[in-house]
Design a protein around this motif. Sequence first.
Motif, short mmCIF file in Angstrom:
data_model
loop_
_atom_site.label_atom_id
_atom_site.label_comp_id
_atom_site.label_asym_id
_atom_site.label_seq_id
_atom_site.Cartn_x
_atom_site.Cartn_y
_atom_site.Cartn_z
N ARG A 22 0.60 -13.71 -7.01
CA ARG A 22 -0.33 -14.32 -6.04
C ARG A 22 -1.02 -13.27 -5.17
O ARG A 22 -2.23 -13.37 -4.93
CB ARG A 22 0.42 -15.33 -5.18
CG ARG A 22 0.84 -16.56 -5.97
CD ARG A 22 1.25 -17.72 -5.11
NE ARG A 22 1.37 -18.92 -5.95
CZ ARG A 22 1.19 -20.15 -5.52
NH1 ARG A 22 0.86 -20.38 -4.25
NH2 ARG A 22 1.29 -21.18 -6.34
N VAL A 23 -0.27 -12.29 -4.71
CA VAL A 23 -0.92 -11.30 -3.84
C VAL A 23 -1.78 -10.35 -4.66
O VAL A 23 -2.82 -9.87 -4.18
CB VAL A 23 0.11 -10.54 -2.99
CG1 VAL A 23 0.87 -11.50 -2.08
CG2 VAL A 23 1.07 -9.74 -3.83
N ARG A 24 -1.38 -10.08 -5.90
CA ARG A 24 -2.21 -9.23 -6.75
C ARG A 24 -3.54 -9.92 -7.06
O ARG A 24 -4.60 -9.29 -7.08
CB ARG A 24 -1.47 -8.91 -8.06
CG ARG A 24 -2.28 -8.06 -9.02
CD ARG A 24 -2.61 -6.71 -8.45
NE ARG A 24 -3.56 -5.99 -9.29
CZ ARG A 24 -4.59 -5.32 -8.82
NH1 ARG A 24 -4.81 -5.28 -7.49
NH2 ARG A 24 -5.40 -4.70 -9.63
N ALA A 26 -5.11 -11.71 -5.16
CA ALA A 26 -5.94 -11.59 -3.96
C ALA A 26 -6.45 -10.17 -3.74
O ALA A 26 -7.09 -9.90 -2.72
CB ALA A 26 -5.14 -12.06 -2.75
N GLY A 27 -6.14 -9.27 -4.67
CA GLY A 27 -6.66 -7.92 -4.59
C GLY A 27 -5.71 -6.89 -4.01
O GLY A 27 -6.09 -5.72 -3.86
N TRP A 28 -4.49 -7.27 -3.70
CA TRP A 28 -3.52 -6.32 -3.15
C TRP A 28 -2.99 -5.40 -4.25
O TRP A 28 -2.91 -5.79 -5.42
CB TRP A 28 -2.35 -7.06 -2.52
CG TRP A 28 -2.64 -7.68 -1.19
CD1 TRP A 28 -3.82 -8.17 -0.74
CD2 TRP A 28 -1.68 -7.90 -0.14
NE1 TRP A 28 -3.69 -8.68 0.52
CE2 TRP A 28 -2.38 -8.52 0.92
CE3 TRP A 28 -0.34 -7.63 0.01
CZ2 TRP A 28 -1.76 -8.88 2.11
CZ3 TRP A 28 0.30 -7.99 1.19
CH2 TRP A 28 -0.41 -8.60 2.24
N LEU A 327 -0.74 -13.16 2.93
CA LEU A 327 -2.20 -13.17 2.74
C LEU A 327 -2.95 -13.76 3.94
O LEU A 327 -4.08 -13.34 4.22
CB LEU A 327 -2.55 -13.96 1.48
CG LEU A 327 -2.06 -13.37 0.16
CD1 LEU A 327 -2.32 -14.34 -0.98
CD2 LEU A 327 -2.73 -12.03 -0.11
N GLU A 328 -2.32 -14.70 4.63
CA GLU A 328 -3.05 -15.43 5.68
C GLU A 328 -2.40 -15.35 7.05
O GLU A 328 -2.84 -16.01 7.99
CB GLU A 328 -3.18 -16.90 5.27
CG GLU A 328 -3.85 -17.12 3.92
CD GLU A 328 -3.60 -18.52 3.37
OE1 GLU A 328 -3.28 -19.41 4.17
OE2 GLU A 328 -3.71 -18.70 2.14
#
Length: 448
Positions: A22-24, A26-28, A327-328
Motif C-alpha cells: 500500500r505505501v509503495r 503511494a510512491g514511498w 500515508l495520511e
Amino acid sequence: MPDAYDLVVLGSGTAAQVASSRVRAAGWTVAVVDHRPFGGTCALRGCDPKKMLVSGEEALDAVRRMRGHGVEGDVRIAWPDLMAFKRSFTDPVPQKQEKRYCDQGIDAFHGLARFTGPDTVTVEGRELKARHVLIATGARPVPLGVPGEEHVATSDDFLELESLPARVAFIGGGYVAAEFSHLAARAGAEVTVLQRGARMLPKFDPDLVGWLMERFDELGVDVRTGAAVNRVEKTGQGFLVHAVADGREQTVAADLVVHAAGRVPDLDALDLAAGGVALEGRRLRLNEFLQSVSNPRVYAAGDAAGSGPPLTPVSSHDAKVVAANLLEGNHARPDYRGVPSVAFTVPPITTVGLGEAEARERGLRFRVKSARVPQWFTARRLAERIYGYKTLVEEDTGRILGAHLVGPHADEVINLFALAIRHGLTAADLKGTMFAYPTGASDIGYMA
C-alpha cells in the motif's frame, strides 16, 4: 552512507505484505527484511500448511464415517505423501513473494534486523535508514521455563516431519494441540496432551468443547487436564515428559514432544532499546493507532503488535490501519469487532463475538439458544454425530452478540455470524434471509 527508505518493514508475512504494497503504491520507497524464508508464518509455518494436512484427515474421516452407508474399504494417511502435498503449496511461496516485492519495486533483504538507533536498523552489517519502521515479525513459542525444554519441538518442526513418530506428546491444550493431535492420531500415532488448564481449547465455549471431546476419545487421544509439565527428559528410547496433576507425579513416554503452550510477540532479537521502542512486559507499548508510544517513527502490526487476536485476518487489518496512518497521518484505529476464530479439528469448532460468561460479566440482557443437533440434515447426510451451536442474542435490539458452532461446515458458517456482528445485523435479519438449501448456512435461521 546507509541506504535510506521511507519505510523499512521487519518481517515478510501477511502484515508486511499488505502494508508494504500500500505505501509503495503511494510512491514511498520501501524495504522488507526477514531472516527466514519470505512469506511469513501463515503461508509457510501456520494456517495454510496446516490446512493442507487437514485435507488428508478430512478425507480419511469422511470415509470412516460413511463406512456401512455405501462406502467400503480401508483408507490410511500416507504421511510422506501428505507432507509432499503440503510442500506443493509452501515450497514455491518464498520465491513468489520475493518476485512480488521485486515487481513492486520493494527492496528485499535477508538477515536478522536489529535497531541501531531510533531511525536505523542493520541487516547483516548493512545499515538501513528509515523515515518509518513497521515491526511485523510475528510471534514465537512462549518459553516453557522447565528443564529440558531444549528437547521440545515447535509447531514449525511438526509441520516439517518427514515421518510421523509412533508416540507424540503435546504440551498445552489450545489450537495447536487440538488440531495436531487429531491429525497425528488419525495418522496412527499414540497421542497424549498435557494441558495445565482445566479443559482443552479455553478460548471456545465450554459446552461445545465438551461435545467435541467425544471425538478426542474416539480417536484415542489421551487428554490430561490440570497437568503442569515440570521437566522433559531425554532417554535412550526417546523422551519422558514429567508433569504434576492433582498433586501426583505423571510421566509420559514419547518419541516427539511438541510445544503447544502458546506464543508471544517475536521481538527479542530486535534490540528495541537501541531504537527507543518501549515494551510493557513482553508486548510493545503502542497507542490507539498501532504506533510506538516512545518512538513515533515506529508502528507495529499483526502478532508482533499483540493488539488484536493472533489471527491472519487481524494481521491484514492491522496493516491497512498502519498504512493509512503512515500515508495520511494518525486517524485510523483497529476495529476487532466480529473476528471469528476456528480450531481446525475434524469436525471444526468455532467462535465469534462474546461468550456467555463474558456477556454476563458485562451485564448485558440476552437470550441463549443452544442445542446439540446431530439429527439435522447437515449432520445426518455426513453421518456426523458431533454438531451443535450456541448463539447469544441481545434482548432489546435483537443483535447477534456471539455465536459458537461445532460440527460440519462450522468453519464456513461462522463467517456469516461474523458478518452479522460486525455490521449490526439482527436475528430477524438472519431468519429473513433465504439461504441455499440444503447447505450448512441454511441452518442459521434455526440457530439465531
